[in-house]
Design a protein around this motif. Structure first.
Motif, short mmCIF file in Angstrom:
data_model
loop_
_atom_site.label_atom_id
_atom_site.label_comp_id
_atom_site.label_asym_id
_atom_site.label_seq_id
_atom_site.Cartn_x
_atom_site.Cartn_y
_atom_site.Cartn_z
N SER A 1 1.68 -10.37 7.84
CA SER A 1 2.16 -11.24 6.75
C SER A 1 1.18 -12.39 6.60
O SER A 1 0.71 -12.95 7.60
CB SER A 1 3.54 -11.78 7.09
OG SER A 1 3.77 -12.96 6.35
N THR A 2 0.89 -12.77 5.36
CA THR A 2 -0.04 -13.90 5.15
C THR A 2 0.73 -15.21 4.95
O THR A 2 0.16 -16.21 4.55
CB THR A 2 -0.95 -13.64 3.93
OG1 THR A 2 -0.11 -13.39 2.81
CG2 THR A 2 -1.87 -12.47 4.16
N LYS A 3 2.06 -15.17 5.19
CA LYS A 3 2.84 -16.41 5.12
C LYS A 3 3.52 -16.67 6.46
O LYS A 3 4.54 -17.35 6.53
CB LYS A 3 3.92 -16.30 4.02
CG LYS A 3 3.40 -15.99 2.62
CD LYS A 3 2.98 -17.24 1.87
CE LYS A 3 2.72 -16.98 0.40
NZ LYS A 3 1.48 -16.24 0.12
N SER A 4 2.97 -16.12 7.54
CA SER A 4 3.57 -16.33 8.86
C SER A 4 2.99 -17.60 9.47
O SER A 4 1.96 -18.11 9.03
CB SER A 4 3.25 -15.14 9.77
OG SER A 4 1.86 -15.10 10.01
N TYR A 5 3.64 -18.11 10.51
CA TYR A 5 3.13 -19.32 11.18
C TYR A 5 1.71 -19.08 11.69
O TYR A 5 0.81 -19.90 11.48
CB TYR A 5 4.06 -19.72 12.33
CG TYR A 5 5.28 -20.49 11.88
CD1 TYR A 5 5.16 -21.80 11.42
CD2 TYR A 5 6.55 -19.93 11.92
CE1 TYR A 5 6.27 -22.53 11.00
CE2 TYR A 5 7.67 -20.65 11.51
CZ TYR A 5 7.53 -21.95 11.05
OH TYR A 5 8.62 -22.66 10.64
N ASP B 1 0.82 -11.93 -0.91
CA ASP B 1 -0.58 -11.57 -1.14
C ASP B 1 -0.78 -10.06 -1.11
O ASP B 1 -0.07 -9.35 -0.38
CB ASP B 1 -1.47 -12.21 -0.07
CG ASP B 1 -1.51 -13.72 -0.24
OD1 ASP B 1 -1.82 -14.17 -1.35
OD2 ASP B 1 -1.21 -14.43 0.74
N TYR B 2 -1.78 -9.61 -1.86
CA TYR B 2 -2.14 -8.19 -1.85
C TYR B 2 -2.47 -7.78 -0.41
O TYR B 2 -3.22 -8.46 0.28
CB TYR B 2 -3.36 -7.95 -2.76
CG TYR B 2 -3.87 -6.53 -2.67
CD1 TYR B 2 -3.26 -5.51 -3.39
CD2 TYR B 2 -4.95 -6.21 -1.84
CE1 TYR B 2 -3.69 -4.21 -3.28
CE2 TYR B 2 -5.40 -4.91 -1.72
CZ TYR B 2 -4.77 -3.91 -2.44
OH TYR B 2 -5.20 -2.62 -2.33
N GLY B 3 -1.89 -6.70 0.03
CA GLY B 3 -2.21 -6.18 1.37
C GLY B 3 -1.36 -6.75 2.48
O GLY B 3 -1.45 -6.29 3.62
N SER B 4 -0.53 -7.75 2.17
CA SER B 4 0.29 -8.30 3.27
C SER B 4 1.39 -7.29 3.61
O SER B 4 1.86 -6.52 2.77
CB SER B 4 0.87 -9.66 2.90
OG SER B 4 1.93 -9.53 2.00
N ILE B 5 1.77 -7.31 4.89
CA ILE B 5 2.72 -6.31 5.39
C ILE B 5 4.08 -6.97 5.61
O ILE B 5 4.16 -7.99 6.30
CB ILE B 5 2.24 -5.72 6.74
CG1 ILE B 5 0.74 -5.40 6.72
CG2 ILE B 5 3.10 -4.53 7.17
CD1 ILE B 5 0.34 -4.10 6.11
N SER B 6 5.11 -6.37 5.05
CA SER B 6 6.45 -6.94 5.23
C SER B 6 7.01 -6.49 6.59
O SER B 6 6.43 -5.65 7.27
CB SER B 6 7.38 -6.48 4.10
OG SER B 6 7.63 -5.10 4.26
N LYS B 7 8.18 -7.01 6.93
CA LYS B 7 8.78 -6.69 8.23
C LYS B 7 9.07 -5.20 8.38
O LYS B 7 9.01 -4.64 9.47
CB LYS B 7 10.07 -7.50 8.39
CG LYS B 7 10.59 -7.49 9.79
CD LYS B 7 11.80 -8.37 9.94
CE LYS B 7 12.29 -8.30 11.37
NZ LYS B 7 13.43 -9.18 11.58
N THR B 8 9.33 -4.55 7.24
CA THR B 8 9.64 -3.11 7.30
C THR B 8 8.37 -2.26 7.42
O THR B 8 8.43 -1.03 7.45
CB THR B 8 10.40 -2.67 6.03
OG1 THR B 8 9.60 -3.07 4.91
CG2 THR B 8 11.78 -3.28 5.94
N SER C 1 1.25 -3.90 -2.75
CA SER C 1 0.10 -3.39 -3.52
C SER C 1 -0.19 -4.21 -4.77
O SER C 1 -0.95 -3.76 -5.62
CB SER C 1 0.32 -1.93 -3.90
OG SER C 1 1.63 -1.52 -3.71
N PHE C 2 0.38 -5.40 -4.87
CA PHE C 2 0.11 -6.24 -6.05
C PHE C 2 -0.57 -7.55 -5.65
O PHE C 2 -0.32 -8.07 -4.56
CB PHE C 2 1.41 -6.56 -6.79
CG PHE C 2 2.17 -5.34 -7.20
CD1 PHE C 2 1.71 -4.56 -8.26
CD2 PHE C 2 3.30 -4.94 -6.51
CE1 PHE C 2 2.39 -3.40 -8.62
CE2 PHE C 2 3.99 -3.79 -6.87
CZ PHE C 2 3.53 -3.02 -7.93
N GLU C 3 -1.38 -8.09 -6.57
CA GLU C 3 -1.99 -9.40 -6.33
C GLU C 3 -0.90 -10.47 -6.40
O GLU C 3 -0.03 -10.43 -7.27
CB GLU C 3 -3.03 -9.71 -7.43
CG GLU C 3 -4.38 -9.07 -7.23
CD GLU C 3 -5.11 -9.53 -5.95
OE1 GLU C 3 -4.81 -10.64 -5.46
OE2 GLU C 3 -5.97 -8.77 -5.46
#
Ligand SMILES: Cc1ncc(C[n+]2csc(CCOP(=O)(O)OP(=O)(O)O)c2C)c(N)n1
Ligand code: SF4
Ligand SMILES: [Mg+2]
Length: 350
Positions: free
Chosen positions: A226-230, A154-161, A166-168
């Motif tokens: 992250s928007t895919k985390s538990y 998702d746009y705005g989600s933050i990865s582990k790094t 910045s993309f939809e």
């Protein structure tokens, strides 16, 4: 460490009407990271096939490349399997299905495998309404190659790094509905009570059944932001309805309130019973589900449940009138139209 499962099982394990235990539907020991959402999805597939009394030798497990695409090794070890090239599972399944329509085709894929390299293949398998169940184990990253953002992040989600996407993200369910998929569902790997009936219904549907399952990657995409985390999915999950799947041979004995429950009959007579949470919810109303998906996105919610079903679906083999006999069982007599007809065809081409 050994990855070989002991063959021993308790002699009094419950059996399904075919005489198989749940263990007969399992695979080898998983080599995925402990806690990976994909393993929970494999467990739901095992439960669904056991409860549906599917003969394991009638199933063809298909996949591409990725941690998700490795999972067919961890379920249904007595079934057929084909681990294809990255993103190419749809075309390999199409070929196999047209050559032998008597099998149950179960494809598993990742968000990278489907929404990036395999997108061209995915859209065509949807629009052709191939008779298969297609499960995306969606963790929003390329788990196998160390967690790069995928096209569903998702746009705005933050990865582990710590990097912000910045993309939809591509909404695979909305896309599948738009392309004409006849069964579209969304679920969460951590919600077995919702996922198992969905997989059972998908396997019983005639035509293309799509299930997008949010499946957290504990190693590369389970961090804050992250928007895919538990945690995120548990907090933002908006279940549209709860549902039961009632196979064709099972008598419906429970009584239900028609105001609260909608019963959808499938082509083979099996039923899906929806216990409505939203009173306006209708899984056969395509326009309203597209609007609901857009609204949910604005509110950062994840709609789960059976989003859409077309009970009038005509699957590809019926549409193009293929033979019921697997091609490798056709005899020369059936395959060769005879010299006179060949002459006629040749004359037409001159
Ligand atoms: C043709 C090709 N390109 C790239 C790769 C490298 N590769 C392997 S898996 C993968 C992405 C997997 O991501 P996903 O499908 O989301 O599966 P996950 O591991 O997250 O379950 C990539 C890019 C490859 N194996 N083959
Ligand atoms: S890297 Fe991520 S997706 Fe791959 S097995 Fe580990 S937790 Fe699962
Ligand atoms: Mg992935």
């Amino acid at each position: 460490m050994t990855y070989i499962k002991p063959k021993f099982s308790h002699p009094r394990l419950p059996k399904n009407p075919l005489g198989y235990t749940r263990k007969d539907y399992e695979g080898s020991i998983s080599t995925l990271c402990a806690g990976c959402g994909h393993d929970s999805i494999s467990a739901s597939i095992v439960d669904a096939c056991f409860e549906l009394n599917i003969e394991p030798h009638r199933v063809a497990k298909m996949s591409g490349i990725g941690c998700s695409s490795k999972t067919p090794a961890y379920f249904l070890s007595n079934s057929h399997g084909f681990n294809s090239v990255h993103g190419r599972m749809p075309s390999v399944t199409t070929g196999a299905n047209l050559a032998n329509r008597s099998m149950v085709y179960l494809g598993v894929s990742g968000d990278g495998d489907t929404a990036s390299i395999g997108m061209g293949q995915f859209i065509h398998v949807v629009r052709r309404n191939l008779n298969m169940t297609y499960i995306v184990m969606n963790n929003g990253c390329y788990g196998l190659t160390k967690g790069q953002d995928s096209a569903t992040a998702d746009y705005g989600s933050i990865s582990k790094t710590g990097h912000m996407n910045s993309f939809e993200g591509i909404d695979l369910c909305a896309l599948a509905i738009e392309l004409g998929a006849t069964f579209v569902a969304q679920s969460f790997s951590g919600d077995k009570s919702q996922l198992v009936p969905l997989i059972k219904a998908a396997l019983s549907h005639s035509g293309f059944s799509f299930i997008n399952v949010i499946s957290p990657c504990v190693t590369f995409n389970n961090n804050q932001g992250s928007t895919k985390s538990y945690d995120y999915v548990r907090e933002h999950n908006e279940a549209l309805s709860t549902l039961d799947f009632v196979p064709v041979k099972e008598e419906i004995t429970t009584t239900y309130d028609h105001q609260k429950v909608k019963v959808v009959e499938m082509h083979d007579g099996s039923m899906i019973k929806f216990h409505k949470i939203s009173p306006e919810w209708d899984p056969e109303d395509k326009l309203s589900i597209i609007t609901s998906l857009h609204k949910a996105r604005e509110k950062h919610e994840i709609l789960t449940g059976l989003l859409y079903i077309d009970t009038e679906s005509v699957e590809l083999n019926d549409l193009i009138n293929t033979t019921n006999t697997p091609l490798n069982q056709l005899t020369e007599k059936e395959l060769c139209p005879g010299n006179a007809i060949l002459q006629e065809i040749n004359a037409d081409l001159r």
